[in-house]
Design an enzyme around this catalytic site. Structure first.
Site, mmCIF file in Angstrom:
data_model
loop_
_atom_site.group_PDB
_atom_site.id
_atom_site.type_symbol
_atom_site.label_atom_id
_atom_site.label_comp_id
_atom_site.label_asym_id
_atom_site.label_seq_id
_atom_site.Cartn_x
_atom_site.Cartn_y
_atom_site.Cartn_z
ATOM 1 N N GLN A 1 0.854 -1.192 0.000
ATOM 2 C CA GLN A 1 0.000 0.000 0.000
ATOM 3 C C GLN A 1 0.886 1.237 0.000
ATOM 4 O O GLN A 1 1.643 1.468 0.947
ATOM 5 C CB GLN A 1 -0.902 0.022 1.230
ATOM 6 C CG GLN A 1 -1.837 1.221 1.213
ATOM 7 C CD GLN A 1 -2.777 1.243 2.382
ATOM 8 O OE1 GLN A 1 -2.350 1.295 3.517
ATOM 9 N NE2 GLN A 1 -4.061 1.208 2.098
ATOM 10 N N TYR B 1 -5.809 10.840 4.049
ATOM 11 C CA TYR B 1 -4.369 11.022 3.846
ATOM 12 C C TYR B 1 -4.132 11.960 2.655
ATOM 13 O O TYR B 1 -5.079 12.456 2.049
ATOM 14 C CB TYR B 1 -3.681 9.660 3.671
ATOM 15 C CG TYR B 1 -3.817 8.795 4.909
ATOM 16 C CD1 TYR B 1 -3.414 9.271 6.155
ATOM 17 C CD2 TYR B 1 -4.407 7.537 4.852
ATOM 18 C CE1 TYR B 1 -3.575 8.506 7.303
ATOM 19 C CE2 TYR B 1 -4.553 6.757 5.997
ATOM 20 C CZ TYR B 1 -4.139 7.252 7.214
ATOM 21 O OH TYR B 1 -4.303 6.508 8.348
#
Ligand SMILES: Cc1cc2nc3c(=O)[nH]c(=O)nc-3n(C[C@H](O)[C@H](O)[C@H](O)COP(=O)(O)O)c2cc1C
Length: 268
Positions: A102, A178
């Site tokens: 990720q 994020y």
């Protein structure tokens, strides 16, 4: 437990790769990267999952640069960890599963006092960095054009590294508040240039990131995107916009989408 003749046990194609069944371990930051190194403990954790028969596991929160971490105990993709990463990938392959990384950047949401490139965390717009407040970093600054180019470039570098080390897939984190989703969300993106305003503009950086990552990784690696279908807060990404985000990523050639929701940050 599903019966073995369930479709979940059938092989599936994910872009350029084949999965032996439909089970993919979600990215869940395990807190096992002592000193930022993906060592034996984390490798063992993922190897055990691979031995359990899943098709692919996901190595959570691989920051694209040192300043893309929420704190400095997280790993970031750089030459210094290629050895342990290689070992992790080799062990999972030997256990019969594929492995995805990720890739993520925290943007303006960070409590990392050990910043290397930046003076303070940067997001699309100046705002409160609640996570960083106890660490004495209550404000995130706004990225200028060069900061945006550098941010995008870290994803190309990440792609090159993951390809070199032998990952099968990468999951770009477009959600959960994020860095990239700070651009997608109208709640955190108040820019008035070509990166803010309409969804087309708010998706400019995410789509550049996808392109840069693909350029770095080249062919052979499946590229997935994790998105927040909605931020779940007033004034944030709505379900309708979430569908459009997925459609735009699909049109840009992404191999798969992980539909999540919500945000790790309070958006006030
Ligand atoms: C302990 C823990 C750590 C997590 N860490 C991450 C992470 O690093 N990256 C991520 O994308 N999601 C992370 N998640 C979220 C899960 O991957 C997943 O998205 C979440 O459990 C909700 O499921 P949903 O996305 O299907 O709604 C974490 C969840 C838990 C419980």
């Amino acid at each position: 437990m599903e019966s073995p003749n369930s479709p979940l046990f059938e092989p599936a194609r994910l872009g350029p790769i084949e999965l032996k069944n439909r089970f993919i371990k979600a990215a869940t930051f395990e807190g096992m990267t002592r000193d930022g190194i993906p060592g034996q403990k984390l490798t063992h954790f993922h190897r055990r999952l691979a031995e359990g028969g899943i098709a692919m596991t996901t190595l959570a929160y691989c920051a694209t640069e040192a300043d893309g971490r929420l704190h400095d105990k997280m790993m970031y993709l750089h030459h210094g960890i290629e050895g342990p990463l290689q070992k992790l990938v080799d062990e999972i392959h030997a256990a019969g599963a594929r492995v995805s990384a990720q890739v993520v950047h925290c943007g303006g949401f960070s409590k990392n006092r050990n910043l290397q490139r930046l003076k303070r965390p940067l997001g699309p717009s100046r705002g409160i960095n609640l996570l960083g407040t106890p660490a004495g970093m209550p404000i995130a600054g706004a990225m200028g054009p060069e900061d945006i180019d550098t941010f995008v470039r870290t994803f190309a570098d990440a792609g090159r590294l993951l390809k070199r080390v032998g990952f099968d897939a990468a999951e770009i984190h477009f959600g959960h508040g994020y860095g990239i989703s700070q651009f997608i969300s109208p709640k955190t993106n108040r820019r008035t240039d070509e990166y803010g305003g309409s969804l087309e503009n708010r998706m400019r950086l995410p789509l550049r990131v996808l392109e840069a990552f693909r350029e770095g990784a080249g062919d052979g690696l499946a590229i997935i995107g994790k998105i927040s279908m909605t931020d779940g807060v007033k004034g944030g990404v709505s379900w309708e916009e979430g569908v459009r985000v997925a459609t735009m990523l699909d049109a840009a050639g992404i191999d798969g989408i992980v539909t999540s929701a919500g945000t790790s940050r309070r958006m006030d």
